[in-house]
Scaffold this active site. Structure first.
Site, PDB file in Angstrom:
ATOM      1  N   HIS A   3      -5.255  -5.790  -8.044  1.00 30.63           N
ATOM      2  CA  HIS A   3      -4.359  -6.829  -8.570  1.00 30.63           C
ATOM      3  C   HIS A   3      -4.609  -8.096  -9.292  1.00 30.63           C
ATOM      4  O   HIS A   3      -5.740  -8.523  -9.398  1.00 30.63           O
ATOM      5  CB  HIS A   3      -3.161  -7.089  -7.519  1.00 30.63           C
ATOM      6  CG  HIS A   3      -3.215  -6.088  -6.460  1.00 30.63           C
ATOM      7  ND1 HIS A   3      -3.403  -6.180  -5.144  1.00 30.63           N
ATOM      8  CD2 HIS A   3      -2.889  -4.587  -6.915  1.00 30.63           C
ATOM      9  CE1 HIS A   3      -2.927  -5.025  -4.677  1.00 30.63           C
ATOM     10  NE2 HIS A   3      -2.742  -4.134  -5.656  1.00 30.63           N
ATOM     11  N   ASP A  56       2.569   0.997  -2.276  1.00 34.47           N
ATOM     12  CA  ASP A  56       1.438  -0.324  -2.783  1.00 34.47           C
ATOM     13  C   ASP A  56       0.046  -0.005  -3.294  1.00 34.47           C
ATOM     14  O   ASP A  56      -0.499   1.018  -2.688  1.00 34.47           O
ATOM     15  CB  ASP A  56       1.435  -1.314  -1.727  1.00 34.47           C
ATOM     16  CG  ASP A  56       2.697  -2.006  -1.409  1.00 34.47           C
ATOM     17  OD1 ASP A  56       3.521  -2.155  -2.197  1.00 34.47           O
ATOM     18  OD2 ASP A  56       2.870  -2.364  -0.239  1.00 34.47           O
ATOM     19  N   TYR A  73       2.497  -8.902  -6.499  1.00 38.18           N
ATOM     20  CA  TYR A  73       2.156  -8.353  -5.279  1.00 38.18           C
ATOM     21  C   TYR A  73       1.278  -9.502  -4.546  1.00 38.18           C
ATOM     22  O   TYR A  73       0.338 -10.050  -5.029  1.00 38.18           O
ATOM     23  CB  TYR A  73       1.129  -7.058  -5.328  1.00 38.18           C
ATOM     24  CG  TYR A  73       0.902  -6.249  -4.184  1.00 38.18           C
ATOM     25  CD1 TYR A  73       2.143  -5.889  -3.187  1.00 38.18           C
ATOM     26  CD2 TYR A  73      -0.356  -5.989  -3.914  1.00 38.18           C
ATOM     27  CE1 TYR A  73       1.911  -5.136  -1.955  1.00 38.18           C
ATOM     28  CE2 TYR A  73      -0.472  -5.263  -2.523  1.00 38.18           C
ATOM     29  CZ  TYR A  73       0.635  -4.802  -1.596  1.00 38.18           C
ATOM     30  OH  TYR A  73       0.394  -4.263  -0.550  1.00 38.18           O
ATOM     31  N   GLU A 107      -4.016   0.770   1.976  1.00 35.56           N
ATOM     32  CA  GLU A 107      -2.916   0.930   2.871  1.00 35.56           C
ATOM     33  C   GLU A 107      -1.683   2.005   2.324  1.00 35.56           C
ATOM     34  O   GLU A 107      -1.289   2.923   2.836  1.00 35.56           O
ATOM     35  CB  GLU A 107      -2.360  -0.035   3.764  1.00 35.56           C
ATOM     36  CG  GLU A 107      -1.263   0.234   4.637  1.00 35.56           C
ATOM     37  CD  GLU A 107      -1.065  -0.616   5.627  1.00 35.56           C
ATOM     38  OE1 GLU A 107       0.105  -0.370   6.625  1.00 35.56           O
ATOM     39  OE2 GLU A 107      -0.968  -1.986   5.387  1.00 35.56           O
ATOM     40  N   ARG A 128      -0.312  -9.215  -1.498  1.00 37.68           N
ATOM     41  CA  ARG A 128      -1.636  -8.861  -0.492  1.00 37.68           C
ATOM     42  C   ARG A 128      -2.666  -8.397  -1.772  1.00 37.68           C
ATOM     43  O   ARG A 128      -2.922  -7.637  -2.205  1.00 37.68           O
ATOM     44  CB  ARG A 128      -1.432  -7.479   0.357  1.00 37.68           C
ATOM     45  CG  ARG A 128      -0.295  -7.752   1.296  1.00 37.68           C
ATOM     46  CD  ARG A 128      -0.305  -6.754   2.317  1.00 37.68           C
ATOM     47  NE  ARG A 128       0.594  -6.929   3.384  1.00 37.68           N
ATOM     48  CZ  ARG A 128       1.892  -6.355   3.328  1.00 37.68           C
ATOM     49  NH1 ARG A 128       2.330  -5.773   2.325  1.00 37.68           N
ATOM     50  NH2 ARG A 128       2.778  -6.988   4.445  1.00 37.68           N
ATOM     51  N   ASP A 169      -2.772  -0.604  -2.626  1.00 35.95           N
ATOM     52  CA  ASP A 169      -4.121  -1.165  -1.957  1.00 35.95           C
ATOM     53  C   ASP A 169      -4.420   0.205  -1.099  1.00 35.95           C
ATOM     54  O   ASP A 169      -3.962   1.065  -0.962  1.00 35.95           O
ATOM     55  CB  ASP A 169      -3.711  -2.406  -1.247  1.00 35.95           C
ATOM     56  CG  ASP A 169      -2.430  -2.319  -0.128  1.00 35.95           C
ATOM     57  OD1 ASP A 169      -2.002  -1.254   0.055  1.00 35.95           O
ATOM     58  OD2 ASP A 169      -1.996  -3.257   0.163  1.00 35.95           O
ATOM     59  N   GLU A 182       7.892   1.960  -0.672  1.00 34.55           N
ATOM     60  CA  GLU A 182       7.693   1.897   0.616  1.00 34.55           C
ATOM     61  C   GLU A 182       9.317   1.243   1.319  1.00 34.55           C
ATOM     62  O   GLU A 182       9.340   1.538   2.663  1.00 34.55           O
ATOM     63  CB  GLU A 182       6.653   0.802   0.908  1.00 34.55           C
ATOM     64  CG  GLU A 182       5.512   1.838   0.898  1.00 34.55           C
ATOM     65  CD  GLU A 182       4.003   0.663   0.914  1.00 34.55           C
ATOM     66  OE1 GLU A 182       3.913   0.414   2.043  1.00 34.55           O
ATOM     67  OE2 GLU A 182       3.706   0.263  -0.153  1.00 34.55           O
TER      68      GLU A 182
END
Length: 949
Positions: free
Chosen positions: A386, A104, A339, A108, A341, A106, A18
Site C-alpha cells: 500500500h 484487506d 488503508y 490477514e 495497516r 495484507d 470484511e
C-alpha cells in the site's frame, strides 16, 4: 467490464468485504448488478476449545487444533457466531455469476479471502479484488483489475497462525502449573512484556546521583531588553567547564550513581563547591570567548505508516494504540483515508499531486519544493503493497470540508497535516553557540555556554511539528534567540546561581515508546502492536499509571520463568529472526512445514539434529543448555522450582516478595502482608515492606467460640477485612466430607484493630431470624452487597443501618413490609469528580459511583473504571479514552424474547424430523399460508481459548 455495463441478462456479482461499514460504502459506488456483503472478519479459524474439534480427532490434535504428526495440518472450524453469516453468503452466492473477494490487502486479508473460498466452494469465477482506499475511482479500478489469490501470503499467514498456536498452547500450561492458573504466553506478547519488565528492573536497580553546576544571566548591553524577545538584551548560560575540565552532567553517571569510566576527567561539583565558585565569580568581568554559527536545516517527516501514526496520536491526541486504530478503521471504511495497516511511507503520484496542490493553495508557491519529495520505507520486510496513510482521493479534503467530529476529526486532521507537510520545503535557519569566560576571585577560569536557534524560513513547520516522547525534549519549531554578540565583547553578569540536579531513572514505556521499541527491534508485525498492548494490559501483566506502562508483580514472575527456562523463546534477536523467517516464507524463499518442524521438534529431517544455519533451533529455540525443539522444552518441567520463580528478596532485609495464587504479598518468617495491586514494583522498597508488615492488618486472634471451641480470628483479605474460624488439624478440606470454616465480612462500622470476640459472634449470627408473619413466612435480617436488608420469601426491603440487623423486632419488620415497596430510582448521587468536556460528544464528563463501582459518563455513554484506574488520580484524557473505547464497542446487544417452541409429540421422532426437513425445503421454494413453524435456533457463543497466542 465496467460496473455500468449491461448485457442481455444482468450479470450478478457478489463482492465480499470484511466489515458492514465498508460494505455499505462500497455498495454505493458499485450500483446495480453488484451485491456487497460483509464476512464480518474471520469466518473460520483454529478451534478455541477441544469441544469445537470435529469428531474423529483425538489426543494432542483435539488439544492443539493442529495435527503436528501430519505435516502440522491445521483443523479449521467455522466460528460458531459466523455460521449464520456463512449461510447467508452461500445463499447469495447461488444467484451470483462472479465472486469478488475484496478483503484487506495484507496477509490477514489474503488469508480471510482464502478461507472464504474454501468454505463457500464457489462454482463461478473467483477474483481477488484489492484496493487501499475506498473512493469511487479506486473501487471501480479494483473491480476492473482483479488478480489471483496470493497463496504465498496465505501460507505465510497460516504458518504464523500455527506458530502462535503452538507457542501459546504449549507454553501457557507451564505458567498454569508453575505460576498461576489461566495465564497466557504468546510469541510477541511475552517479549513485549519482557521489555516492560526489564525497564522496571532498571528502575529498581537505579541509584540517583547528585551533581551541581551554575546558571548565569548575562547582559550584552546591545539589545532592547527583555521586553523584545526578538532582540534580547540578556541571555541565560550554564557553566560548562572550570580550568578546562568539563563540568559533569547527567550523562556522565551510570545507573548506580557513579561516574562512568570514560568520565573520570570531568569535574563533579557538589553543593558546597558550586556555592563557593558562585561566590568567587560574583565580581568577575566576563567576555565572549567564542561565537560559533552553523546553518540549521530540517526536512519534513515522512507520511504516516501504522506505527508512526499510533505514536503521534498518543503524543498529540492522548490516544492509546487501540483507540487510534479503531478511529483510523472508521475513517478508512467511510472513505476518508487510505488503508491504515501499512509499513510503507510511499505516496502515489496522485497523492503527491494532491498534496502539492494544497501546499500551493494554503501556504503559497514559496513553500512548494521544485521537485516532489519521494519517501522510501525504512521498515525491514515491509509486507504491504500500500501507500502511506493519507487522505483518500485525488483531491484532499481539508478537515473543515469532511464534516467529521470528535476523535475522527482530530485524527483525520493529524493525518492530513502530516501528508501535506511531507511535500513542503525544508525549514532553514541558523544555530549559534556562544562561550562566555571569566576568572574567579581564586584564580579559576570558568566558562559558560549558551545555545540559540533562529528559524529564518519555517517551511513544513508551518503545517506540522512532530511530538516527542520526552516531555523535556525541545520541539523542532522552538526558537531561542541570543543577542548579537562578537568575540571579545564585555558582558555583565546580572545573576550567578548554583543549581542542583539529580539523575533520573529511565522512563517507563508509554504505548508510543513501546511501539517504537518493538519496531526498532523488528519484533512482530507493526499492524499487530495495538492488539499486543491491549492483550498484555487485559491479561494484567501490565497496568497504566497515567500514560506509563507498569509491569505487575505477576509479570515479574512470568518473565523470570520464561527467561530462565525458555530463554531463547523470549530472546529479542530470536523473535526478530523468526519474523524474518516468516517474511521469507511470504517471499517464497522458504517452506512452511520444514520450518515448523524445526521449530517444534528441533530437527530438519526425522532423527537429524538441527545443526544447519537455517534451522529454527539454531535461531535460538533452547535455553542456552538445551537445543531441542519447543515440544521437548515444555515436556521436561522438573527443573522449574515454582516457589523460587515467584520469590523476590528485597535486598538484605530478610523480607521476600512472593507472587501467590491470589496476588502478591511480602513475607518474613511467619509474618505476611498483602501488597496493593496498584503498587509499582520499583516502589516496593524494604522500608515500605516493613510498613506493610507492621500494619495491624494481619491475623488477630479474638478468642474461642464458646459453643464450638474453635479459635476465632480477624484477618485483612484481598477483598477487605473478615472474621473466620480456625478449624482443628485433621479437618478434611477437600472431598465430600470437606468442612469449610465460617467466614463473614466485618461490618462497615467495625475496625479490624478494635473488633472483639463478641463482635465476631454477633456477625456469625447472621442471617438472624426476626420471626414469621401471619402466613407463616419467615422474615430474616441479613447483610448484603448493597447493605443491610430484610428478606421474606423473595421480597426484600432495605434497612436504614447495620445495627438494625440485630435490633429490629417482628413488629417493626411487619410495619416495614406493610408499606408498599417503592418503585423507580433513588435520588441520584452527586458525582465523585468532574473531568471536563469530552472532545467527541462535547458534553461534561464526570466520575460517578454506581451499583457495580465507579464509572465515567458524559450523560450518553457510561464506561466502568478498570482495575488500575483510581478515582482520585484518573486524568481527563483517561476518562475520554474509556468513553471512546465504550463507544467503539457499540451498544450492548439486546436478546430478543422468543416464543417458546411447540413441543413435538414424543412418538415418531424420526418421522417428525424428516417432515420438518421437507417442510423447510418447501418453505424455501415458496411461501404458503400454512408454513411450517420452526423452533428458534439456539445461539452458540464461541468460548474464549484457554491460552492466548
Amino acid at each position: 467490464m465496467s460496473p455500468t455495463s449491461e448485457t442481455a441478462r444482468q450479470v450478478q456479482r457478489l463482492v465480499i468485504v470484511e466489515s458492514p461499514a465498508k460494505a455499505k460504502t462500497i455498495k454505493g459506488y458499485l450500483g446495480p448488478g453488484y451485491v456487497v456483503e460483509a464476512s464480518v472478519g474471520h469466518i473460520r479459524d483454529l478451534p478455541g476449545t477441544a469441544a469445537e474439534v470435529p469428531d474423529g480427532y483425538t489426543g494432542e490434535v483435539r488439544r492443539l487444533g493442529i495435527d503436528v504428526e501430519n505435516n502440522f495440518e491445521p483443523i479449521y472450524v467455522v466460528n460458531a457466531d459466523k455460521k449464520a453469516q456463512v449461510a447467508k453468503l452461500k445463499s447469495l452466492l447461488k444467484d451470483a455469476d462472479e465472486l469478488f473477494l475484496a478483503t484487506d490487502e495484507d496477509r490477514e486479508g489474503e488469508a480471510i479471502a482464502w478461507h472464504l473460498q474454501e468454505v463457500l466452494r464457489p462454482k463461478v469465477p473467483v477474483h481477488r479484488m484489492v484496493f487501499h482506499e475506498i473512493t469511487k475511482d479506486a473501487i471501480q479500478a479494483a473491480v476492473n483489475n482483479p488478480r489471483e489469490l496470493n497463496k504465498r501470503l496465505v501460507d505465510a499467514q497460516e504458518t504464523r497462525r500455527i506458530l502462535d498456536r503452538l507457542y501459546g498452547y504449549e507454553v501457557s500450561p507451564v505458567l498454569w502449573k508453575k505460576v498461576m492458573p489461566k495465564l497466557s504466553a504468546g510469541r510477541v506478547q511475552s517479549v513485549a512484556t519482557r521489555l516492560v519488565v526489564e525497564r522496571e528492573r532498571e528502575r529498581m536497580a537505579f541509584r540517583s546521583a547528585s551533581y551541581w553546576d551554575l546558571t548565569a544571566v548575562f547582559a550584552s548591553g546591545k539589545g532592547t531588553g527583555r521586553a523584545d524577545p526578538a532582540d534580547p538584551g540578556t541571555f541565560g548560560a550554564r557553566l560548562s567547564s572550570v580550568d578546562g575540565r568539563r563540568v559533569a552532567s547527567g550523562r556522565d553517571f551510570d545507573s548506580v550513581g557513579q561516574l562512568k569510566a570514560g568520565s573520570a576527567q570531568v569535574l563533579h561539583l557538589d553543593e558546597e563547591a558550586a556555592r563557593t565558585l558562585a561566590a568567587a565569580l560574583a565580581d568577575t568581568d566576563f567576555r565572549v570567548r567564542s561565537v560559533e554559527a552553523k546553518p540549521y536545516r530540517r526536512s519534513p517527516y515522512a507520511p504516516f505508516r501504522t506505527t508512526t501514526m499510533q505514536q503521534e496520536a498518543g503524543r498529540k491526541l492522548g490516544f492509546g494504540a487501540k483507540r487510534a486504530m479503531d478511529v483510523a478503521q472508521k475513517l478508512y471504511e467511510n472513505g476518508f483515508i487510505t488503508y491504515m495497516r501499512t509499513d510503507s511511507t510511499t505516496l502515489s503520484d496522485t497523492a503527491i499531486t494532491a498534496a502539492r496542490a494544497q501546499v500551493e493553495q494554503l501556504y503559497g508557491r514559496e513553500y512548494l519544493p521544485d521537485v516532489p519529495r519521494v519517501y522510501t520505507g525504512k521498515v525491514k520486510n515491509a509486507q504491504e503493497a500500500h501507500e502511506a496513510i493519507r487522505p483518500s482521493g485525488d483531491r484532499f479534503r481539508t478537515p473543515a470540508e469532511t464534516g467529521l467530529r470528535g476523535d475522527e476529526f482530530r485524527l483525520y486532521e493529524l493525518i492530513w497535516m502530516r501528508t501535506v507537510a511531507s511535500q513542503m520545503k525544508d525549514a532553514v535557519g541558523q544555530s549559534v553557540t556562544v562561550k562566555v569566560a571569566g576568572t574567579s576571585a581564586d584564580g579559576r577560569d570558568a566558562e559558560f555556554s549558551a545555545s540559540g536557534k533562529i528559524i529564518t524560513f519555517h517551511g513544513f513547520l508551518k503545517a506540522y511539528v512532530e511530538g516527542r516522547d520526552d516531555p523535556d525534549a525541545e520541539l523542532d519549531d522552538r526558537e531561542s534567540r541570543l543577542p548579537p554578540v562578537a568575540e571579545g565583547d564585555a558582558l555583565g553578569a546580572e545573576q550567578i546561581s548554583p543549581d542542583g540536579h539529580a539523575t533520573k531513572p529511565p522512563a517507563r514505556f508509554t504505548e508510543a515508546s513501546l511501539i517504537k521499541e518493538l519496531e526498532d527491534r523488528e519484533i512482530g508485525r507493526p499492524s499487530t502492536y495495538a492488539a499486543i498492548i491491549d492483550t498484555i494490559v487485559a491479561r494484567r501483566y501490565v497496568f497504566k499509571k497515567g500514560t506509563a506502562l507498569v509491569p505487575s508483580f505477576l509479570a515479574l514472575a512470568v518473565v523470570r520463568l520464561l527467561e530462565e527456562h525458555f530463554g531463547r523463546l523470549v530472546d529479542y534477536d530470536f523473535t526478530a529472526k523468526m519474523e524474518n523467517d516468516l517474511d521469507g516464507i511470504a517471499r517464497g524463499e522458504g517452506a512452511s512445514v520444514p520450518w515448523l518442524r524445526r521449530f517444534y521438534y528441533g530437527q530438519t529431517t526425522e532423527g537429524e539434529p538441527a545443526t544447519s544455519a537455517a534451522s529454527a533451533a539454531d535461531a535460538g529455540n533452547g535455553d542456552g543448555d538445551h537445543l531441542g525443539g519447543l515440544k521437548e522444552l515444555v515436556t521436561d518441567l522438573g527443573a522449574i522450582d515454582a516457589r523460587e520463580i515467584s520469590s523476590f528478596p528485597l535486598g538484605d532485609s530478610g523480607i521476600v516478595l512472593r507472587v501467590g495464587r491470589y496476588g502478591p504479598y511480602v513475607e518474613r518468617g511467619e509474618q505476611r502482608a498483602d501488597v496493593p495491586d496498584e503498587l509499582a514494583p520499583d516502589e516496593l522498597t524494604p522500608e515500605l515492606a516493613e510498613e506493610l508488615l507492621a500494619k495491624p492488618s494481619g491475623v488477630r486472634e479474638l478468642g474461642k467460640d464458646p459453643v464450638s471451641g474453635h479459635e476465632i480470628v480477624a484477618k485483612d483479605g484481598r477483598y477487605g477485612p473478615y472474621f473466620t474460624e480456625v478449624l482443628p488439624e485433621g479437618t478434611p478440606k477437600t472431598g465430600k466430607n470437606a468442612v469449610k470454616p465460617r467466614t463473614q465480612s466485618l461490618l462497615s462500622t467495625m475496625s479490624l484493630d478494635e473488633v472483639t470476640l463478641d463482635d465476631a459472634l454477633k456477625v456469625f449470627g447472621l442471617p438472624r431470624v426476626v420471626g414469621v408473619d401471619a402466613e407463616g413466612v419467615e422474615i430474616t435480617a441479613q447483610n448484603g452487597r448493597y447493605g443491610p436488608y430484610l428478606k421474606k420469601g423473595t421480597d426484600s426491603r432495605s434497612l436504614e443501618n447495620e445495627e438494625q440487623m440485630f435490633t429490629v423486632t417482628l413488629e417493626e419488620a411487619l410495619a416495614i413490609y406493610a408499606v408498599p415497596k417503592q418503585r423507580g430510582r433513588a435520588a441520584a448521587k452527586p458525582p465523585l469528580r468532574e473531568l471536563g468536556t469530552d472532545p467527541v460528544s462535547e458534553r461534561p464528563v464526570v466520575v460517578k459511583d454506581g451499583r457495580f463501582g465507579a464509572y465515567v459518563t458524559d450523560g450518553e455513554t457510561n464506561a466502568t473504571l478498570r482495575r488500575d484506574d483510581v478515582v482520585e488520580e484518573i486524568t481527563p484524557e483517561r476518562g475520554y479514552e474509556l468513553l471512546a473505547e465504550k463507544r467503539a464497542k457499540g451498544p450492548a446487544k439486546k436478546v430478543a424474547k422468543k416464543a417458546p417452541a411447540k413441543k413435538a409429540p414424543a412418538k415418531k421422532a424420526t418421522k417428525a424430523a424428516a417432515t420438518k426437513t421437507t417442510a423447510a425445503k418447501k418453505t424455501a421454494a415458496k411461501k404458503t399460508t400454512t408454513a411450517a413453524k420452526k423452533a428458534p435456533a439456539k445461539k452458540v457463543t464461541a468460548k474464549k481459548p484457554a491460552a492466548a497466542e
